[in-house]
Write an enzyme that holds these catalytic residues in place. Sequence first.
Site, mmCIF file in Angstrom:
data_model
loop_
_atom_site.group_PDB
_atom_site.id
_atom_site.type_symbol
_atom_site.label_atom_id
_atom_site.label_comp_id
_atom_site.label_asym_id
_atom_site.label_seq_id
_atom_site.Cartn_x
_atom_site.Cartn_y
_atom_site.Cartn_z
ATOM 1 N N ASP A 17 -5.099 17.922 10.032
ATOM 2 C CA ASP A 17 -5.380 17.140 8.816
ATOM 3 C C ASP A 17 -4.261 16.138 8.581
ATOM 4 O O ASP A 17 -3.714 16.030 7.486
ATOM 5 C CB ASP A 17 -5.543 18.068 7.604
ATOM 6 N N GLU A 20 3.513 29.874 8.285
ATOM 7 C CA GLU A 20 4.652 29.049 7.871
ATOM 8 C C GLU A 20 5.820 29.935 7.425
ATOM 9 O O GLU A 20 6.980 29.635 7.690
ATOM 10 C CB GLU A 20 4.236 28.098 6.753
ATOM 11 N N PRO A 58 8.391 18.118 3.533
ATOM 12 C CA PRO A 58 8.682 17.019 2.610
ATOM 13 C C PRO A 58 8.770 17.460 1.154
ATOM 14 O O PRO A 58 9.325 16.743 0.315
ATOM 15 C CB PRO A 58 7.494 16.074 2.805
ATOM 16 N N GLY A 59 8.253 18.635 0.849
ATOM 17 C CA GLY A 59 8.148 19.038 -0.554
ATOM 18 C C GLY A 59 9.391 19.674 -1.137
ATOM 19 O O GLY A 59 9.491 19.828 -2.354
ATOM 20 N N ALA A 111 -8.990 22.533 15.169
ATOM 21 C CA ALA A 111 -9.998 21.885 14.319
ATOM 22 C C ALA A 111 -11.175 22.852 14.194
ATOM 23 O O ALA A 111 -12.185 22.735 14.885
ATOM 24 C CB ALA A 111 -10.434 20.560 14.928
ATOM 25 N N VAL A 112 -11.004 23.840 13.336
ATOM 26 C CA VAL A 112 -12.011 24.889 13.166
ATOM 27 C C VAL A 112 -12.840 24.583 11.921
ATOM 28 O O VAL A 112 -12.300 24.202 10.880
ATOM 29 C CB VAL A 112 -11.333 26.281 13.053
ATOM 30 N N GLY A 113 -14.166 24.748 12.058
ATOM 31 C CA GLY A 113 -15.070 24.495 10.924
ATOM 32 C C GLY A 113 -15.033 23.028 10.544
ATOM 33 O O GLY A 113 -14.975 22.133 11.386
ATOM 34 N N LYS A 114 -15.001 22.791 9.243
ATOM 35 C CA LYS A 114 -15.085 21.409 8.756
ATOM 36 C C LYS A 114 -13.852 20.575 9.088
ATOM 37 O O LYS A 114 -13.877 19.355 8.944
ATOM 38 C CB LYS A 114 -15.340 21.410 7.249
ATOM 39 N N TYR A 115 -12.783 21.215 9.501
ATOM 40 C CA TYR A 115 -11.578 20.456 9.861
ATOM 41 C C TYR A 115 -11.795 19.553 11.067
ATOM 42 O O TYR A 115 -10.949 18.725 11.386
ATOM 43 C CB TYR A 115 -10.393 21.401 10.094
HETATM 44 C C1 5GW Z 1 -7.188 26.175 6.036
HETATM 45 C C2 5GW Z 1 -7.071 26.748 4.760
HETATM 46 C C3 5GW Z 1 -8.069 27.552 4.238
HETATM 47 C C4 5GW Z 1 -9.168 27.800 4.999
HETATM 48 C C5 5GW Z 1 -9.306 27.234 6.279
HETATM 49 C C6 5GW Z 1 -8.313 26.428 6.796
HETATM 50 C C7 5GW Z 1 -8.438 25.837 8.136
HETATM 51 C C8 5GW Z 1 -7.318 25.404 8.867
HETATM 52 C C9 5GW Z 1 -9.718 25.639 8.732
HETATM 53 O O1 5GW Z 1 -10.791 25.974 8.173
HETATM 54 N N1 5GW Z 1 -9.797 25.047 9.964
HETATM 55 C C10 5GW Z 1 -8.695 24.647 10.645
HETATM 56 O O2 5GW Z 1 -8.819 24.107 11.762
HETATM 57 N N2 5GW Z 1 -7.433 24.852 10.118
HETATM 58 C C11 5GW Z 1 -6.268 24.438 10.915
HETATM 59 O O3 5GW Z 1 -5.074 24.947 10.367
HETATM 60 C C12 5GW Z 1 -6.095 22.913 10.929
HETATM 61 O O4 5GW Z 1 -5.499 22.512 12.146
HETATM 62 C C13 5GW Z 1 -5.165 22.704 9.782
HETATM 63 O O5 5GW Z 1 -4.503 21.448 9.856
HETATM 64 C C14 5GW Z 1 -4.216 23.882 9.944
HETATM 65 C C15 5GW Z 1 -3.441 24.274 8.677
HETATM 66 O O6 5GW Z 1 -4.293 24.327 7.535
HETATM 67 P P1 5GW Z 1 -4.142 23.263 6.384
HETATM 68 O O7 5GW Z 1 -3.893 21.921 7.016
HETATM 69 O O8 5GW Z 1 -5.325 23.329 5.480
HETATM 70 O O9 5GW Z 1 -2.851 23.731 5.616
HETATM 71 P P2 5GW Z 1 -1.929 22.794 4.708
HETATM 72 O O10 5GW Z 1 -0.786 23.690 4.289
HETATM 73 O O11 5GW Z 1 -1.450 21.628 5.530
HETATM 74 O O12 5GW Z 1 -2.767 22.331 3.532
HETATM 75 MN MN MN Z 2 -2.223 20.576 7.049
#
Ligand code: 5GW
Ligand code: MN
Length: 348
Positions: free
Chosen positions: A207, A297, A228-229, A116-120
């Site tokens: 997320d 991935e 799933p896609g 959970a980095v930054g806004k995540y």
């Molecule tokens: C992800 C994409 C672009 C820039 C930053 C991030 C990002 C991912 C972030 O800013 N902080 C972060 O904690 N993550 C971690 O990587 C989260 O655990 C996130 O669930 C995981 C994968 O990124 P996702 O979820 O955005 O990728 P998708 O393919 O599920 O949309």
């Molecule tokens: Mn994700």
Amino acid sequence: MNLLNVKVVTVVLLSALLLGVLYCYISQTHRFVSFQLQDLKADSRSAEVHPDSHEFHLVAPEHVRYKQPSITQGRTDVVSVTPWLAPIVWEGTFNPVLLDSIYKPQNISIAATVFAVGKYIMFLKNFLETAEQHFFVGFKVHIYVFTDRPKEVPQVKMATDRQLTVHSVPSSNRWQEISARRMELIQMLIEETVHSNTDYIFCLDVDSQFHGRWGTESLGGLVAVIHPGYYRDDRSRFPYERRPQSRAYVAPGEGDFYYCGGAFGGLMHEVHLLTKTCRFNFEADAKENIEAAWQEESHLNRYMWLNKPSKVLSPEYLWQDFKSRNPEIHIIRFSGVVKNYAEIRPNA
Ligand code: 5GW
Ligand code: MN
């Protein structure tokens, strides 16, 4: 040579031959006996000798009652085994009560990593709360949160036998960096916790949220989740890395399924090898200024193509909230939440 000498030589040679045969026979028998003994010894303390023996040795309690299994009736709308004979887990292919009763006495413990980095960080509360309700309920669970905002980690009440550890990581504006370091940090975590009696580890996207059971049916040596896609598509449409210069390359006509980067796991040593390999390939690519189409991935998909997962989880195990449920999806267990990219990503 006179006749007597010939006789003597013959007798000597024959005796030597006989002795040789006798020796071979005795040593073989002895080896067999001692092998059996060693086997028995190994068996009686299998827990020490084979740390992951429960992966292959499933002991059921004597009186657990469950529906009679059938080999002619069951799900016919989906495939539940891969061509290399790994189970593909779908609702209706397993008995959760039976599986839990097998794994409970093994006293297994399961780790989960989440970044959970930054806004995540905003996704963490829901992730943790729903994990509490659905992820290995009744088992020992240790969740490791990696974040640059340790103070913002929410307080979520956890059941006995469940705990949370927060690891601080540097902030980063570059997703590539977060992504690359994910494999490295999981690899390091496994190395640090190698003596902690943890059996299995799952690495999950933050997320996302749980909606249904994710439990012992998902355990295996190397576990991958089908994305799933793409699961109804021809492999030519899978978004594998297609440039041969990349170490994530998968050639046309190759590859089994398209797996999710957002959920994978298995036994600690298996996931260790996976993360170490993906990290190495990712960094070697980076040195040559190449970044795979879907970062880790892509590397994960190449890894899982060469190292076949011993258990494959159906898209029930990582659906997407924006997608409507297809008829073969009888239950959604875990899914990615809908997110506003512009709002959460540092450089979107
Ligand atoms: C992800 C994409 C672009 C820039 C930053 C991030 C990002 C991912 C972030 O800013 N902080 C972060 O904690 N993550 C971690 O990587 C989260 O655990 C996130 O669930 C995981 C994968 O990124 P996702 O979820 O955005 O990728 P998708 O393919 O599920 O949309
Ligand atoms: Mn994700």
